[in-house]
Design a protein around this motif. Structure first.
Motif, PDB file in Angstrom:
ATOM      1  N   MET B   1       0.838  -1.205   0.000  1.00 50.39           N
ATOM      2  CA  MET B   1       0.000   0.000   0.000  1.00 50.39           C
ATOM      3  C   MET B   1       0.867   1.247   0.000  1.00 50.39           C
ATOM      4  SD  MET B   1      -3.381   0.995   0.736  1.00 50.39           S
ATOM      5  CE  MET B   1      -4.067   2.608   1.030  1.00 50.39           C
ATOM      6  N   HIS B 238     -23.807  -1.355   1.019  1.00 53.17           N
ATOM      7  CA  HIS B 238     -23.425  -2.198  -0.108  1.00 53.17           C
ATOM      8  C   HIS B 238     -23.503  -1.473  -1.453  1.00 53.17           C
ATOM      9  CE1 HIS B 238     -22.874  -6.035   2.095  1.00 53.17           C
ATOM     10  NE2 HIS B 238     -23.674  -5.438   2.947  1.00 53.17           N
ATOM     11  N   ARG B 241     -21.528   2.243  -1.391  1.00 52.64           N
ATOM     12  CA  ARG B 241     -20.088   2.092  -1.279  1.00 52.64           C
ATOM     13  C   ARG B 241     -19.439   1.705  -2.610  1.00 52.64           C
ATOM     14  NH1 ARG B 241     -15.991   0.455   2.396  1.00 52.64           N
ATOM     15  NH2 ARG B 241     -14.170   0.757   1.084  1.00 52.64           N
ATOM     16  N   THR B 242     -20.095   0.834  -3.335  1.00 53.92           N
ATOM     17  CA  THR B 242     -19.501   0.406  -4.601  1.00 53.92           C
ATOM     18  C   THR B 242     -19.778   1.412  -5.724  1.00 53.92           C
ATOM     19  OG1 THR B 242     -21.460  -0.961  -4.895  1.00 53.92           O
ATOM     20  CG2 THR B 242     -19.484  -2.077  -4.165  1.00 53.92           C
ATOM     21  N   ILE B 316     -11.270   3.156  -1.251  1.00 56.18           N
ATOM     22  CA  ILE B 316     -12.639   2.716  -1.528  1.00 56.18           C
ATOM     23  C   ILE B 316     -12.672   1.278  -2.011  1.00 56.18           C
ATOM     24  CG2 ILE B 316     -14.643   3.046  -3.010  1.00 56.18           C
ATOM     25  CD1 ILE B 316     -13.986   5.959  -3.158  1.00 56.18           C
ATOM     26  N   PRO B 318     -10.756  -2.250  -2.592  1.00 62.48           N
ATOM     27  CA  PRO B 318      -9.582  -3.077  -2.294  1.00 62.48           C
ATOM     28  C   PRO B 318      -8.990  -3.732  -3.527  1.00 62.48           C
ATOM     29  CG  PRO B 318     -11.607  -4.138  -1.558  1.00 62.48           C
ATOM     30  CD  PRO B 318     -11.968  -2.738  -1.951  1.00 62.48           C
ATOM     31  N   ARG B 319      -9.780  -3.862  -4.593  1.00 63.51           N
ATOM     32  CA  ARG B 319      -9.251  -4.515  -5.791  1.00 63.51           C
ATOM     33  C   ARG B 319      -8.138  -3.674  -6.409  1.00 63.51           C
ATOM     34  NH1 ARG B 319     -15.052  -5.374  -8.332  1.00 63.51           N
ATOM     35  NH2 ARG B 319     -15.223  -3.417  -7.246  1.00 63.51           N
ATOM     36  N   ARG B 321      -6.153  -1.781  -4.699  1.00 63.17           N
ATOM     37  CA  ARG B 321      -5.023  -1.820  -3.783  1.00 63.17           C
ATOM     38  C   ARG B 321      -4.010  -2.895  -4.147  1.00 63.17           C
ATOM     39  NH1 ARG B 321      -7.642  -2.183   1.840  1.00 63.17           N
ATOM     40  NH2 ARG B 321      -9.123  -0.769   0.907  1.00 63.17           N
ATOM     41  N   THR B 322      -4.526  -4.081  -4.538  1.00 62.68           N
ATOM     42  CA  THR B 322      -3.609  -5.189  -4.757  1.00 62.68           C
ATOM     43  C   THR B 322      -3.282  -5.415  -6.226  1.00 62.68           C
ATOM     44  OG1 THR B 322      -5.588  -6.508  -4.504  1.00 62.68           O
ATOM     45  CG2 THR B 322      -3.999  -6.568  -2.715  1.00 62.68           C
ATOM     46  N   ALA B 323      -3.963  -4.691  -7.091  1.00 62.77           N
ATOM     47  CA  ALA B 323      -3.770  -4.946  -8.531  1.00 62.77           C
ATOM     48  C   ALA B 323      -2.381  -4.523  -8.972  1.00 62.77           C
ATOM     49  CB  ALA B 323      -4.820  -4.204  -9.343  1.00 62.77           C
TER      50      ALA B 323
END
Lengths: 316, 323, 330
Positions: B1, B238, B241-242, B316, B318-319, B321-323
């Motif tokens: 991160m 739900h 947020r998305t 916002i 997490p996808r 964050r790790t991509a």
């Protein structure tokens, strides 16, 4: 425990009324696994969504009766339904890739359901989530709880969905093609898991699938659906050994065998499943049926017995 | 991160360098035009031209010219406007920055708060008359030109109804420093804030409603319902947020552009000496050093706002964050 | 013995994923790794394996939709590995592909007539009347009616759309057709129709198929020979009957045992091998034998040493240090 009588679900569309589910009746006993087989458009998913009270389309018309432990669910206030849903009746969905909210950890999502139905602390709910993840055989559940859905494989996500469904020890579990989107070795793991969970929890399960092989493996009793109606009902043994309805028979015949002599040609069912819009009268399967005769232009009734088929060849 | 963050900041510096290079090339290396003549302005004497040439190093290679220019802007800050006879450019731009920031930030608070409310309420009541009314109001907000709205508000609050109890608090046009007079700062800016934010409230409210309604079709919303959650929780935790990704993207672009000078019309209508107004005046006078500096400043804000948006994405979603 | 129609020699395909700015940087997906086999004229080679095993990538490499990273493809004796698009054009008539989702692979704005005629217009100099009669003939061959020619793809059911896809593929009288999950998206009752149609066409036009699918019973039904893939490599290859009656690789055995059979007696006698865990990532494939992380009989050697695909008996190849003896499963 679950009694569905004459359930119909219709959708108003611009072209006319689509009767997705048309006079379906069935019962589920305590701890029993009822398998519902049918092809796409047979109404199997829609009828179970109706049981869950999850049909939100304002153009849907639901008629008939759904009784859960003596309580009528059709027309129940959404607030009262919400208390049942997720607590006493839970659902497992087909596609684990899209069934979880992408922005929360899986632990959070399980704990959320626990907190919605039980008065316990957040810490206790989190611990419950970890215990559930362990129960569905997710390795290192403490770590897994902190993961986001996209970090898990399809099989792992389906385990999370199952853990979530089990979180409040539901009496009835509705599983909508829970293994269809998975690879066959992962499907074997999930079916194995469901076997184990059934023993431990004693929940009744309604299992929807189009795969006769899966049905042969897990079902106690079965319903075969075609074009929005139940065409045959009976125990798994009865259905597989002596199928009564020509559709059930044809369905079993059209599957290529995995062992033994290879047939030169498969016995395919000619034609395509009917379009539900403005359906003509008579038996819906008749146009594809090898055994049709004059009587089939009328609508065959499914008897009331435990073992029944909606076909004039059987009742005649 | 943290690594991703640092990488993002590194990228930002790189982009800034690219932009400064590009701006420099456009202004000073366009073939067929003498940059000295343009900097000196119309009717410049040969002596002035000569002074410009020397001061900017136009007799030297390009990279030296570029470095000289950057030095004048960022290090010594002694870039001089020849059109305005010796006006120091950098302090002039710096003076206008607080005005624009005050205007845009205040408006941003208003538009974020109100568009969130409108988007959520409309999505929750989708299909009803409340939803329809809100969406029509949003459309009206989008279609009202800023200068017209501003002039109308001025007309009402400054002249016609200024002496009624309702608008007697509205101070005359102009800007007051926050440090000198916080109350005055606030009061002078209220009407400009409203003017500037109306368009964005309408636009963002509509965008957010559409995003939430789309999210509500997703499979995970059905899962959330099956869990027995309340509709309010499904909507806020739900679906909303998305849906925020689209919202934040738009916000970053608009905020950066506005701080960079796009609030010009509002600034002109309310007599605020902001960055937009400064650039506008410089364009009228063809005052190249000022234009160059404000363009660089504007691009700096756009790039920075985009970096902030990317960082918000990581929070916002997490996808990302790790991509 | 006649010459092979297709030779695939030591084919590898790697993809780069990610970007230089992401945390892990650019990573390599080892989609295919040292894949070799031959296909004889008139046979059907079944490619089976679970998602991520590389079977679809292999299909796309064979039809040259993807370029190979290394290895050689030889079609009817000609090396087609590095033919340019222009040089490949005459080959495209002879190698066709049918996709899983017929709806996604048919242009929704064109009529069936034009969809089927398109390859004829591109590759031949047939007149419009010749094309029209050929389209009518093709519709008849795949079991559609001539009035269907003027309709659009969305007016058809999944099975009918797959028939259109097949008509398009056979329009140019190809020799090899790569079928990528052609029946997976269809209902069971329609699957059998398409499987039968494919068998009829093969007999009638002497077609050679490469049939890619994850459904083992369908693959068994259509295939002469089968190659089982796991994480980018072939782990076992042999005649369809042999593979199913005596699987030699532990993965093949587990895969077959995992299929639920719609037969109550078979169900009882079948001892299921449930593999633990998921298929590892092709970004970081395990060392040694790629299956060792899930293999119920893995030994120390399997962790370090990669077993080559070796001929076990004539026509039968297995990549395993400890294959299951034929009599053990009989």
């Amino acid at each position: 425990m679950l009694k569905v009588r004459d359930l119909s679900v219709s959708f108003r569309t611009e072209q006319g009324i689509v009767r997705a589910v048309d006079g379906v009746s069935f019962e589920v006993g305590e701890g029993e696994l009822l398998g519902v087989v049918g092809e796409s458009g047979s109404g199997k998913t829609v009828s179970l969504l109706a049981v869950m009270g999850l049909i939100t389309d304002p153009n849907a018309i639901i008629a008939g009766s759904i009784q859960y432990r003596g309580r009528e669910l059709v027309g129940l206030k959404s607030r009262a339904m919400r208390v049942l849903r997720g607590k006493e009746i839970a659902m497992i969905f087909q596609d684990p890739m899209t069934a979880l909210t992408p922005v929360y950890t899986v632990g959070w999502q399980i704990a959320e359901q626990v907190l919605a139905h039980q008065r316990i602390s957040k810490a206790a709910a989190w611990q419950r989530a970890i215990d559930l993840l362990a129960e569905v055989n997710i390795p290192k559940p403490e770590e897994a709880a902190h993961r986001y859905p996209h970090q898990l494989s399809g099989g792992m996500r389906q385990r999370v969905v199952i853990a979530m469904a089990l979180s409040c020890n539901p009496a009835l579990l509705v599983a909508d093609e829970p293994t269809t989107a998975l690879d066959v070795t992962v499907q074997a793991q999930i079916l194995d898991l469901l076997h184990k969970l059934r023993r431990n929890h004693g929940s009744a399960i309604v299992f929807i699938t189009h795969d006769m092989g899966v049905m042969a493996e897990i079902a106690d009793r079965m319903l075969v659906m075609y074009a929005g109606r139940v065409v045959e009902r009976g125990t798994k043994e009865e259905l597989f050994r002596v199928p009564m309805h020509p559709y059930t028979q044809a369905l079993l015949d059209s599957i290529p065998p995995l062992t033994g002599e290879k047939p030169r040609r498969l016995r395919a069912i000619p034609g395509t499943p009917p379009i539900l819009l403005n359906r003509p009268p008579g038996c819906a399967f008749a146009p594809r049926c090898a055994q049709r005769f004059e009587k089939c232009s009328a609508e065959p009734e499914l008897g009331n017995g435990e073992r029944a088929a909606a076909c004039f060849r059987v009742t005649a | 991160m943290l690594l991703a963050l640092l990488q993002r900041l590194g990228q930002m510096v790189f982009v800034m360098f690219g932009i400064s290079m590009l701006v420099f090339l456009i202004f000073f290396a366009t073939p067929g035009a003498d940059p000295a003549a343009r900097i000196a302005g119309r009717n410049a004497t040969p002596e002035v031209l000569e002074a410009v040439r020397k001061s900017f190093g136009f007799d030297q290679p390009f990279y030296v010219q570029y470095l000289t220019m950057m030095k004048k802007i960022f290090i010594t800050g002694d870039l001089t406007s020849f059109v305005n006879r010796g006006w120091k450019v950098v302090p002039a731009v710096m003076d206008t920055v607080p005005v624009t920031l005050s205007l845009v930030m205040g408006a941003a608070v208003l538009w974020v708060v109100f568009s969130l409310i409108i988007g959520i309420v409309a999505a929750a009541t989708r299909g009803s008359w409340i939803d329809k009314t809100l969406m029509v109001l949003g459309l009206i907000g989008i279609s009202m030109p800023v200068y017209w709205l501003g002039e109308m508000l001025n007309l009402i609050t400054q002249s016609r109804y200024h002496d009624t109890w309702m608008f007697s608090w509205v101070p005359p046009l102009g800007y007051k420093n926050f440090s000198d007079d916080p109350k005055g700062w606030f009061l002078t800016l209220v009407i400009p804030w409203i003017t500037l934010s109306i368009l964005y409230i309408g636009l963002y409210g509509r965008v957010l409603r559409a995003a939430i309604v789309e999210s509500l079709q997703e499979d995970y919303i059905r899962t959330a319902r099956a869990k027995g959650l309340s509709e309010a929780r499904i909507l806020l935790r739900h679906a909303l947020r998305t849906s925020l990704v689209a919202f934040v993207t738009l916000f970053g672009l608009d905020f950066g552009a506005l701080v960079g000078g796009s609030a010009l019309l509002t600034e002109v209508v309310f007599g605020l000496q902001g960055v937009g107004k400064l650039t506008y005046d410089a364009l009228l006078n063809l005052d190249l050093p000022i234009i160059m500096t404000t363009v660089l400043y504007a691009s700096f804000f756009v790039v920075m706002a985009n970096a902030v948006v990317d960082i918000l994405y990581m929070l916002i979603d997490p996808r990302v964050r790790t991509a | 013995m006649s010459a092979p129609l297709l030779e695939v020699i030591d084919v590898a395909k790697r993809f780069a994923v990610g970007s230089r700015f992401s945390r892990q940087g650019v990573r390599t997906v080892h989609a295919l790794d040292g894949v070799s086999f031959t296909v004889m004229p008139g046979e059907t080679l079944g490619l089976v394996g679970e998602s991520g095993c590389g079977k679809s990538t292999l299909g796309r490499c064979i039809t040259r939709l993807y370029d190979l990273t290394s290895g050689t493809l030889r079609f009817a004796g000609t090396d087609i590995t590095s033919l340019s698009r222009r040089q490949m054009r005459p080959m495209r008539r002879r190698i066709q592909m049918v996709f899983q989702d017929p709806y996604a692979s048919l242009n929704p704005r064109r009529r069936v007539r034009d969809l089927i005629a398109e390859p004829l217009r591109v590759h031949t100099s047939m007149s419009e009347t010749e094309i029209a009669s050929r389209v009518a003939e093709l519709l008849d061959i795949v079991g559609l009616k001539s009035e269907h020619a003027l309709r659009f793809p969305h007016e058809f059911s999944g099975g009918q759309r797959q028939r259109i896809g097949i008509a398009r593929a056979i329009a140019m009288n190809p020799e090899l057709i790569v079928l990528d999950e052609p029946v997976s998206a269809l209902d069971v009752s329609v699957q059998a129709q398409i499987v039968n149609l494919l068998a009829d066409l093969q007999e009638r036009f002497n077609l050679t198929y490469i049939f890619i699918a994850h459904d083992l019973s369908v693959v068994r039904q259509v295939s002469t020979r089968i190659a089982v893939m796991y994480l980018g490599s072939i782990v076992e290859m042999g005649s369809a009957d042999d593979i199913f009656s005596h699987p030699a690789h532990p993965y093949t055995q587990a895969l077959i045992s995992a299929v639920p059979v719609p037969d109550l007696d078979a169900q009882r006698s079948n001892k299921r091998i449930v593999l633990t865990g998921d298929v590892p990532s092709p970004i970081n494939p395990p060392s040694g034998c790629r299956f060792h992380t899930r293999c119920p009989v893995a030994q120390e050697r399997c962790r370090s040493e990669r077993p080559p695909l070796m001929e076990q008996s004539p026509g039968r190849k297995v990549a395993c240090h400890y294959p299951i003896a034929a009599d053990a499963t009989a």
